[in-house]
Scaffold this motif. Structure first.
Motif, short mmCIF file in Angstrom:
data_model
loop_
_atom_site.label_atom_id
_atom_site.label_comp_id
_atom_site.label_asym_id
_atom_site.label_seq_id
_atom_site.Cartn_x
_atom_site.Cartn_y
_atom_site.Cartn_z
N TYR A 216 0.84 -1.19 0.00
CA TYR A 216 0.00 0.00 0.00
C TYR A 216 0.88 1.25 0.00
O TYR A 216 2.00 1.23 0.52
N THR A 217 0.37 2.34 -0.56
CA THR A 217 1.06 3.63 -0.50
C THR A 217 0.19 4.64 0.24
O THR A 217 -1.03 4.50 0.32
N ARG A 218 0.82 5.67 0.77
CA ARG A 218 0.12 6.64 1.60
C ARG A 218 -0.96 7.41 0.83
O ARG A 218 -0.76 7.83 -0.31
N ASN A 219 -2.09 7.62 1.48
CA ASN A 219 -3.15 8.48 0.98
C ASN A 219 -2.88 9.89 1.52
O ASN A 219 -3.18 10.20 2.68
N ASP A 220 -2.30 10.75 0.70
CA ASP A 220 -1.88 12.08 1.17
C ASP A 220 -3.05 12.97 1.58
O ASP A 220 -2.87 13.94 2.32
N ASP A 221 -4.26 12.65 1.11
CA ASP A 221 -5.43 13.47 1.43
C ASP A 221 -6.11 13.06 2.74
O ASP A 221 -7.08 13.69 3.15
N TYR A 222 -5.61 12.04 3.38
CA TYR A 222 -6.29 11.49 4.55
C TYR A 222 -6.22 12.45 5.73
O TYR A 222 -5.15 12.94 6.09
#
Length: 543
Positions: A216-222
């Motif tokens: 998985y990669t980071r969800n920057d909008d979280y």
């Protein structure tokens, strides 16, 4: 000394050399995740997590086995389970529950989007509920058995109505196997859920290399973690799950540094981990129903309660557990001691009495023996089969000890190693004499899941009642417990169920399972998800 005792004592002696004794402690998540760590968090890096099992597919609304342990980074739930009978906001900001525990109305956050850009709203929740309730989708979670339906009140308010009362419904929907999935994926491309999943979580699905890893990669909008976690996106750039079913390989991944976090350290390595100054570790004595032998009451010989009672009392549960778990796990009754609604002053406990077991089998008509020493009636041998996942070493050790004890009773038990995917199918179609499994969930409602007559797979929905027990008295008690909004009254009803179960003998409980997790010293912020007890990794950062 009998041959059974010799084998048991030899195994225990080997265990003492290998692992010694582990003192079990339960940790509590409190009112919110505990992300304490040393120093200020820094962003960046990849976290590698070694896990025991690979999910058969990635749809959390269908699979509640291995998928629940690796999908939490990518999906969020409506509420967060604090682990003490209270709940905190997550995708829902507040909720109301009807007096009869059949209607739950949620007010939702208005700032959440799915990874595909779809807004999260009441219609999205309804789409998820509709999917779970549709028999064609074969959801294995208990929510499906509750007959849920959802009504959109307004854009950010949704009411979920259940066919039958369930006072612990919030615990069910707090678990990652009810993580909310994109309505676009569910309606337009549901087949893609076999190999990818679109949620609202802090990480986004990247790739799945079958048999090896899930990334998985980071969800920057979280910016909508559960109450008590940090604001904003995850600290980590990415997260990789390594599938290492072999216990020693998984432990070696910790020692060599191949993995930053190792989940489910096997009991034979517990002492080494406890004494290791180079790594941190924590364990959770899992609530719910531990490793249990479910007796298929639809088939001979377990359609006879006398035979079931004979096996319940004829197996040396303490000896079996000592040998199989190297003394690391405790023997349990029908609920683990860490489960809400466990009856502390239980009177009808399971006793080990070989003479009584023999008397019961005689009473059931199994009075003759064949040339190999197995009991016989009407020309038929007293026999059964136990399938188990062929990559589960603990299951194999445990069932080999069960086989030894059963043979001493004159019971022929055949062990059948099968691929993990086939094991799941066997569990839900009843193709077994005995099914061995464990279920971890922080609610006494587990007793309904596993022994309720209305929680049997019936073609329209998937049930968790692996013994296929249907007892009117027990069902009546469980119905009262599930409809009770008073925690004290609910615990009283679940206590009555625990007192009754040894008489019905639908299963043989063996041990509560400790989830021992260890991690490298530069890993900070690891906490626990209490709804489906497992490591919670959103707050994790690497120094």
């Amino acid at each position: 000394m009998t041959s059974v005792q010799f084998v048991r004592r030899l195994s225990a002696a080997v265990a003492a050399v290998l692992a010694g004794t582990l003192v079990l402690t339960a940790c509590s998540g409190g009112a919110a995740p505990d992300a304490e760590s040393g120093g200020e968090p820094v962003s960046g890096g990849e976290l590698t997590v070694a896990v025991r099992s690979e999910p058969p597919q990635l749809n959390p609304l269908v699979d509640q086995t291995g998928g629940a342990h690796v999908l939490s980074p990518v999906v969020d739930s409506l509420v967060w389970d604090n682990g003490d009978g209270t709940y905190a906001p997550w995708l829902a900001t507040e909720w109301e529950v009807s007096d009869d525990a059949t209607e739950y109305t949620f007010t939702l956050r208005e700032d959440v989007t799915f990874h595909d850009g779809t807004p999260f709203d009441a219609e999205a929740v309804k789409t998820n509920i509709d999917y779970v309730a549709d028999p064609a989708n074969k959801s294995t979670g208990s929510v499906a058995k509750l007959g849920p339906s959802a009504e959109v009140v307004d854009d950010y308010t949704v009411t979920i109505t259940l066919d039958s009362p369930e006072s612990t419904f919030l615990t069910l929907i707090a678990a990652p196997y009810f993580g909310i999935v994109s309505p676009v994926q569910l309606t337009e491309d549901p087949d893609s859920l076999a190999s990818s999943v679109i949620g609202t979580g802090p990480f986004v699905f990247d790739s799945w290399v079958k048999g090896q890893s899930l990334t998985y990669t980071r969800n920057d909008d979280y910016n909508w973690g559960p109450e008590g976690t940090h604001a904003g996106a995850a600290y980590l750039d990415s997260m990789k799950y390594l599938f290492l079913p072999e216990d020693q390989t998984r432990y070696n991944a910790l020692v060599t540094g191949e993995a930053d976090v190792v989940d489910y350290i096997a009991p034979e390595y517990a002492e080494q981990v406890a004494a290791d100054q180079d790594h941190d570790s924590e364990e959770f004595l899992l609530p719910g129903v531990g490793y249990t032998l479910y007796l298929n009451t639809r088939q001979a010989p377990f359609d006879d309660v006398t035979v079931r009672q004979a096996l319940l009392h004829g197996l040396d549960r303490e000896g079996i557990v000592e040998a199989a778990t190297f003394g690391a796990y405790p023997v349990q009754e029908y609920l683990a001691t860490t489960t809400p609604d466990y009856k502390e002053d239980l009177e009808n406990t399971i006793t080990f009495d070989v003479d009584e077991a023999g008397r019961l089998l005689d009473e059931a008509g199994w009075t003759e023996t064949d040339a190999e020493g197995f009991r016989v009636k009407d020309g038929e041998r007293l026999a059964t089969t136990i399938p188990y996942a062929d990559d589960d070493q603990l299951a194999q050790r445990t069932l080999e000890q069960v086989q030894i004890d059963a043979k001493a009773l004159g019971f022929d038990v055949e062990l059948q190693p099968v691929p993990a995917s086939d094991f799941s199918q066997r569990l839900y179609n009843g193709d077994y004499g005995i099914m061995a499994s464990f279920q971890s969930e922080a609610t006494g409602m587990q007793l309904w899941r596993l022994y309720g007559g209305d929680n049997v797979s019936d073609g329209s929905s998937i049930g968790s009642n692996a013994s296929f027990l249907a007892d009117p008295e027990l069902d009546g008690i469980l119905a009262k417990a599930r409809s009770s909004a008073d925690p004290t009254q609910r615990a009283e009803y679940y206590g009555q169920a625990q007192e009754l179960l040894p008489e019905l003998a639908p299963s043989v409980p063996l041990f509560s399972r400790a989830r021992l997790v260890s991690w490298q010293s530069n890993v900070n912020g690891l906490s626990w998800d209490n709804a489906w007890p497992q490591p919670y990794l959103f707050d994790v950062w690497k120094s």
